[in-house]
Design a protein around this motif. Structure first.
Motif, short mmCIF file in Angstrom:
data_model
loop_
_atom_site.label_atom_id
_atom_site.label_comp_id
_atom_site.label_asym_id
_atom_site.label_seq_id
_atom_site.Cartn_x
_atom_site.Cartn_y
_atom_site.Cartn_z
N THR A 97 0.88 -1.14 -0.13
CA THR A 97 0.15 0.04 0.11
C THR A 97 0.96 1.31 -0.10
O THR A 97 0.57 2.08 -0.70
CB THR A 97 -0.93 0.09 1.19
OG1 THR A 97 -1.84 -1.02 1.16
CG2 THR A 97 -1.73 1.24 1.25
N PRO A 100 -10.50 -6.78 2.81
CA PRO A 100 -9.19 -7.13 2.49
C PRO A 100 -8.63 -8.41 3.50
O PRO A 100 -9.23 -8.59 4.32
CB PRO A 100 -8.43 -5.82 3.27
CG PRO A 100 -9.73 -5.30 4.01
CD PRO A 100 -11.03 -5.65 3.47
N THR A 133 -9.24 -3.31 -0.49
CA THR A 133 -9.94 -2.74 0.28
C THR A 133 -11.31 -3.28 0.88
O THR A 133 -11.69 -2.73 1.94
CB THR A 133 -10.50 -1.17 -0.36
OG1 THR A 133 -11.20 -1.59 -1.56
CG2 THR A 133 -9.13 -0.35 -0.80
N TRP A 148 -8.40 -3.57 -6.65
CA TRP A 148 -8.71 -2.47 -5.72
C TRP A 148 -9.64 -3.42 -4.58
O TRP A 148 -9.61 -3.21 -3.32
CB TRP A 148 -9.44 -1.55 -6.49
CG TRP A 148 -10.06 -0.33 -5.36
CD1 TRP A 148 -11.05 -0.16 -4.36
CD2 TRP A 148 -9.01 0.66 -5.12
NE1 TRP A 148 -10.87 0.80 -3.72
CE2 TRP A 148 -9.80 1.56 -4.06
CE3 TRP A 148 -7.93 1.21 -5.48
CZ2 TRP A 148 -9.00 2.54 -3.60
CZ3 TRP A 148 -7.17 2.38 -5.03
CH2 TRP A 148 -8.02 3.07 -4.03
N LYS A 159 -18.79 2.97 -0.39
CA LYS A 159 -18.19 1.67 -0.09
C LYS A 159 -18.96 0.62 -0.20
O LYS A 159 -19.65 -0.17 0.63
CB LYS A 159 -17.97 1.72 1.68
CG LYS A 159 -16.61 2.43 1.97
CD LYS A 159 -15.97 1.81 3.14
CE LYS A 159 -14.86 2.31 3.45
NZ LYS A 159 -14.31 2.32 4.78
N LYS A 216 -15.38 5.72 -1.90
CA LYS A 216 -15.00 5.14 -0.78
C LYS A 216 -16.09 5.86 0.25
O LYS A 216 -16.62 5.08 1.21
CB LYS A 216 -13.47 6.23 -0.36
CG LYS A 216 -13.40 5.88 1.22
CD LYS A 216 -12.06 6.19 1.37
CE LYS A 216 -11.25 5.87 2.57
NZ LYS A 216 -11.94 6.03 3.78
#
Lengths: 630, 384
Positions: free
Chosen positions: A39, A521, A421, A417, A501, A498
């Motif tokens: 990251t 994750p 996340t 991605w 979400k 984000k």
């Protein structure tokens, strides 16, 4: 485990306590988790992508019109030097490293890389190396000798000031990071694969990482040697490249490109790996010709060592050398072609889902093909005499490195991605991102083919109207602005997504490889249980076992959930503790490098830190003896 | 994926590609530096080879890109069913290994022939020999057989083989006349040779193609291709003194100023007997002096100005040579070209008591423009 009494080992007294908490700044500074390190690699490299992009935009604005004066010639030369250096060493290499870090251990079913602290060292040395190189902007001017730094123009006599020295020291520091990472991934991939995953069952991305790592370990030391020689010429008065004292500037070109051409494959092989993961997933069929793609990668990596002088066709090496390097260069088109045809065949007959990741991967094949074809036109060295050092070359390698590497990296970002996340990026904004970038890219670099063939040399800060280059340059500048907008859309996508979400789950794409068999994750130990691998794309065949029976029609998907890590006794899973020593070595190396330019006091301080970090590191146990025994 | 969505994605893509195609076609190939407008056998060979590879590449381009677009559209996801799982096809894969290999051989044969054709020099006995030396940021030209020396303007006859011996005094430059021949690098202590030959008379553009420092973009030259007779005349001119000046005229005043302030670095009388070897020695001395003290050396390497009045351009191919541009240049070279050693080293710019008045500058410019033989019939050539 600790029932066997160990002899008491020497341990360097600590100045700071070893961090334990898995939260907060201290954790990030001392982490040895490959995912966290990945990251940070990604974030730092993306920051430099924005910086390198701004540098590119300024270059484009200056060239958008004849005789404009947005940048002074001094600044212009610094700008294109740093744009090239940044995009190669501070962006594409570390963005690839971010993917290596995040994905390779997950793909091979491992808990971490082979040497987690060495991995942290790579990260910190990389980060401080990027800072070191860019300090030069504020202390008397950035490097201005081009990313290839040819002497005598980069020698002290023609280039006083510290810019070039910053450049060389920065490259050497970054080289340490790359070589350490390369070794780490070679050992990781060879030794830490899950049981049953023999080499020819490895995912292609892992294969390309392995090949890239071997290239890094072999190529970067060459650059280090060249860099040390140039530094010695500049600081200690040696004459490696000084023709007046019997040295030879052509010698630099040979060693630079002996590094520089394998470097090109270091930049593109990871991209090929990413595409080879994305295409089968979204075509919902296996990669066409897995073996051929793997071996083509190996052959490209090998042949990449025999073509360096095609960067030097106009140096005057003579017809025999030009013939040899013309032929080796043309031969590389064959394994590259094999890959392209296999990728297209992967699409062929599939059930293609055209989402953002897939569009970027298809865009990669389309654009990389153009870059490859223009490459063949200047492998023909007589025509290259007209193209060398013109915008035609600029067009060519941007089709390879932007249309190739960067498109693939964006494809990889959209693809992995949700694994990073646990939530999805927005598809609508993603497609806008792709379309804008595709248009902007072609508008910027397409006309550069014309410009080059119409005689526009590279690295000129200005040109006159009567040369007839203005329209193409204006188009290219507009293209650059469109690319900038597309990057803003991408950033906007992250921010908006984000907020939403949208939960992705562990396997949002119905994908094939092991990283999708665990939660998103992933927990810090990755796999609750190390998987036993039976097939290439093992996770896929666990979901579709009927395929193994030779069935090819009406296949039903088995309901298999990704690994559940909510009720796991973490104390049973052995993970290394945090360590701040890699950070100390990274800071120490950078201080020492600065000292080479200014004062030996700094060199001494830096080396003491490196020494302290190394001893501390080597005497510190992987795990502190915990009080509870189990 | 619905049709509408497809339209949303593919239409902008196609539109943009067409747009780029049309814009590009509109650009044309008529730049003074265009490699498409080959005017000599070397450039012609390089262009023909390029076009040969290019058209092959175009065929491959349409096949590959067509296949990508076709497959992406034809095989787009229509339902949840799994497609037939294919792992590879040995025959196909063998085919697309062998087929490109054949194409490579087809390209390699004319390429290798081209390398030898362009890089093997013609017979020296029957060719004109020119030495070209790269300097930061100008080109020096010497004719060792004729003992002629000049700068930033290469004169050659039409339809005659010329061998250019190429070297650099300082950093690496590259010698390039796109319409006549591809480039070759100018490397210190390393002699390269370039064969050039121009089909027809005219003025051609040359430019440095290897990044060589601050004024890299401004390091150009012109090639004047003469008819056979005119070339002989040009050679004669270069050995003829310039027209005499009236004592007391502005030009004559300029001459005095020039001798006092400029002539340590700029030789302007190489028409004299034995001046050739002296000039080579002088250039080398200037270079040694500059190396000893790069900041304050009183003399530096500088272009030879013999018969400057006949020069087409000033500042190494930057501006038309006339009274206005020339005075402007002498007043402050930075007006036209950044980074000149002249600006950094000549006393007239750096020492308070030696600044020139604008009148004096004019006189020097007039003197320089008067430097040409007293001869009427100079053929004027047009830009190619």
């Amino acid at each position: 485990m600790s029932s066997i009494a160990k002899p008491k080992q020497f341990q360097l007294p600590r100045i700071f306590p070893r961090p334990k908490s898995h939260k907060g700044l201290w954790y990030w500074l001392a982490t040895v988790d490959h995912k966290k390190i990945g990251t940070m690699y990604g974030l730092v490299a993306f920051f430099w992508f924005l910086v390198g992009g701004i540098e590119a935009l300024l270059i484009r604005l200056q060239l958008g019109q004849a005789e404009s004066s947005i940048l002074s010639p001094e600044v212009y030369n610094q700008m294109f030097t740093m744009h090239g250096t940044t995009m190669v060493f501070l962006v594409v290499m570390p963005l690839s490293a971010a993917f290596f870090n995040w994905i390779v251990p997950l793909q091979i079913g491992a808990r971490d890389v082979a040497f987690p602290r060495l991995n942290a060292l790579s990260l910190w040395v990389f980060i401080f190396g990027t800072i070191l190189m860019n300090i030069s902007w504020f202390v008397g001017g950035a490097p201005n000798g081009g990313w290839f730094g040819y002497p005598p123009n980069s020698s002290l006599g023609f280039n006083p000031g510290n810019g070039i020295t910053y450049w060389v020291m920065g490259l050497n520091i970054l080289g340490v990071a790359s070589i350490a990472a390369g070794l780490n991934f070679i050992v990781t991939i060879i030794n830490m694969r899950a049981p049953g995953m023999h080499m020819m069952k490895m995912p292609v991305f892992t294969w390309m990482t392995l090949i890239t790592s071997v290239l890094i370990v072999l190529a970067l030391p060459i650059l280090a040697v060249a860099g040390i020689q140039l530094t010695a010429d500049r600081i200690y008065g040696t004459n490696f490249f000084n023709s007046e004292a019997g040295g030879d500037p052509i010698f630099w070109q040979h060693i630079f490109w002996l590094f520089g051409h394998p470097e090109v494959y270091i930049l593109i092989l990871p991209a090929m790996g990413i595409v080879s993961e994305v295409l089968p997933t979204f075509s919902r069929k296996p990669l066409f010709g897995y073996t051929a793609i793997v071996f083509a990668g190996i052959v490209i990596g090998f042949m990449g060592w025999f073509v360096w002088s095609h960067h030097m066709f106009t140096v005057g090496l003579g017809p025999a050398a030009n013939t040899a390097f013309t032929i080796t260069t043309m031969l590389i088109a064959i394994p590259t072609g094999v890959k392209i045809f296999n990728w297209i065949s992967t699409l062929w007959g599939g059930s293609i889902k055209l989402n953002t990741s897939m569009l970027f991967s298809i865009g990669f094949i389309a654009m990389f093909t153009i870059g490859g074809l223009s490459g063949v036109t200047h492998a023909a060295s007589p025509s290259d005499a007209q193209q060398q050092d013109t915008y035609y070359i600029v067009a060519h390698f941007h089709y390879v490195l932007f249309g190739g590497s960067i498109f693939a990296i964006f494809s990889g970002i959209y693809y992995w991605w949700p694994k990073f996340t646990g939530w999805l990026l927005d598809e609508k904004l993603g497609k806008i991102n792709f379309v804008l970038m595709f248009i902007g890219f072609n508008l910027q670099f397409g006309p550069m083919h014309w410009l080059g063939l119409n005689g526009m040399p590279r690295r000129i800060y200005t040109y006159t109207e009567d040369m007839g280059w203005e329209d193409s340059n204006l188009a290219a500048t507009l293209g650059g602005l469109i690319i900038a907008i597309s990057v803003l859309v991408f950033l906007g996508n992250i921010i908006l997504s984000k907020r939403k979400k949208q939960n992705s789950g562990g396997d949002p794409w119905d994908a094939r490889t092991l990283e999708w068999s665990i939660a998103s994750p992933p927990p810090h130990y990755n796999f609750v249980q190390i998987p036993k691998v039976k097939h290439i794309d093992d996770w896929w065949y666990r979901k579709y076992p009927e395929l193994l029976e030779g069935n090819n029609q009406n296949i039903k998907k088995q309901k298999i959930e990704v690994e559940d890590s909510s009720n796991v006794d973490e104390s049973k899973i052995h993970m290394p503790d945090l360590s701040y020593y890699p950070l100390i070595i990274g800071v120490g190396l950078t201080i020492a490098a600065l000292g080479v330019m200014y004062t030996y006091a700094l060199v001494t301080i830096g080396l003491i830190m490196v020494f302290w970090g190394s001893i501390g590191w080597s005497t510190e146990p992987v795990n502190e003896d915990s009080k509870e025994h189990h | 994926m619905t049709k509408k969505k497809l339209k949303q994605i593919f239409f902008p893509l196609f539109n943009s590609l067409f747009l780029i195609f049309f814009i590009s076609c509109g650009f044309g190939f008529d730049s003074p530096m265009s490699t498409f407008d080959a005017q000599g056998p070397v450039a012609q060979l390089q262009k023909d080879l390029f076009l040969f590879v290019f058209w092959l590449a175009v065929v491959v381009f349409f096949l590959v890109e067509g296949a990508i677009l076709y497959a992406s559209y034809r095989y787009r996801q229509k339902d949840e069913k799994l497609p037939v799982q294919i792992h590879g096809n040995a025959k196909l894969e063998l085919m697309w290994t062998i087929l490109p290999s054949i194409i490579i051989v087809i390209i390699a044969v004319p390429t290798v022939m081209g390398i030898w054709k362009t890089q093997v020099m013609p017979d020296e006995e029957k060719s004109i020999i020119v030495d070209s030396i790269g300097h930061q940021w100008w080109f020096e030209f010497r004719y060792p057989e004729e003992e002629i020396v000049t700068a930033n303007e290469l004169h050659i006859p039409e339809n005659k083989d010329v061998i250019v011996n190429i070297e650099s005094q300082d950093v690496i430059h590259s010698f390039w006349i796109p319409k006549i021949a591809g480039k070759i690098d100018m490397v210190p202590n390393h002699q390269n040779k370039l064969w050039i030959k121009a089909d027809s008379p005219g003025i051609y553009y040359g430019q440095c193609a290897e990044f060589c420092g601050i004024a890299h973009a401004l390091m150009k030259f012109r090639v004047v291709v003469h008819t056979k007779e005119d070339f002989e005349e040009w050679k004669n001119d270069m050995r003829t003194p310039p027209a005499a000046l009236n004592p007391g005229s502005e030009e004559d005043e300029g001459r005095k100023l020039f001798i006092g302030n400029c002539s340590m670095c700029h030789t302007h009388d190489s028409y004299k007997k034995a001046a050739y070897h002296k000039e080579i020695q002088n250039q080398s001395n200037r270079w040694e002096e500059w190396k000893k003290d790069k900041e304050y050396s009183a003399i530096v390497s500088a272009p030879n100005l013999t018969h400057f009045g006949n020069r087409l351009t000033i500042g190494a191919g930057l501006k038309e040579n006339n009274l206005e541009t020339l005075s402007n240049w002498i007043e402050n070279p930075d007006n036209i070209k950044i980074g000149t050693r002249m600006k950094n080293h000549a006393a007239i710019y750096n020492s308070d008591d030696q600044f020139l008045t604008s009148n004096e500058i004019d006189q020097i410019a007039k003197y320089l423009l008067s430097l040409k033989p007293d001869r009427v019939s100079v053929t004027t050539y047009t830009n190619k």
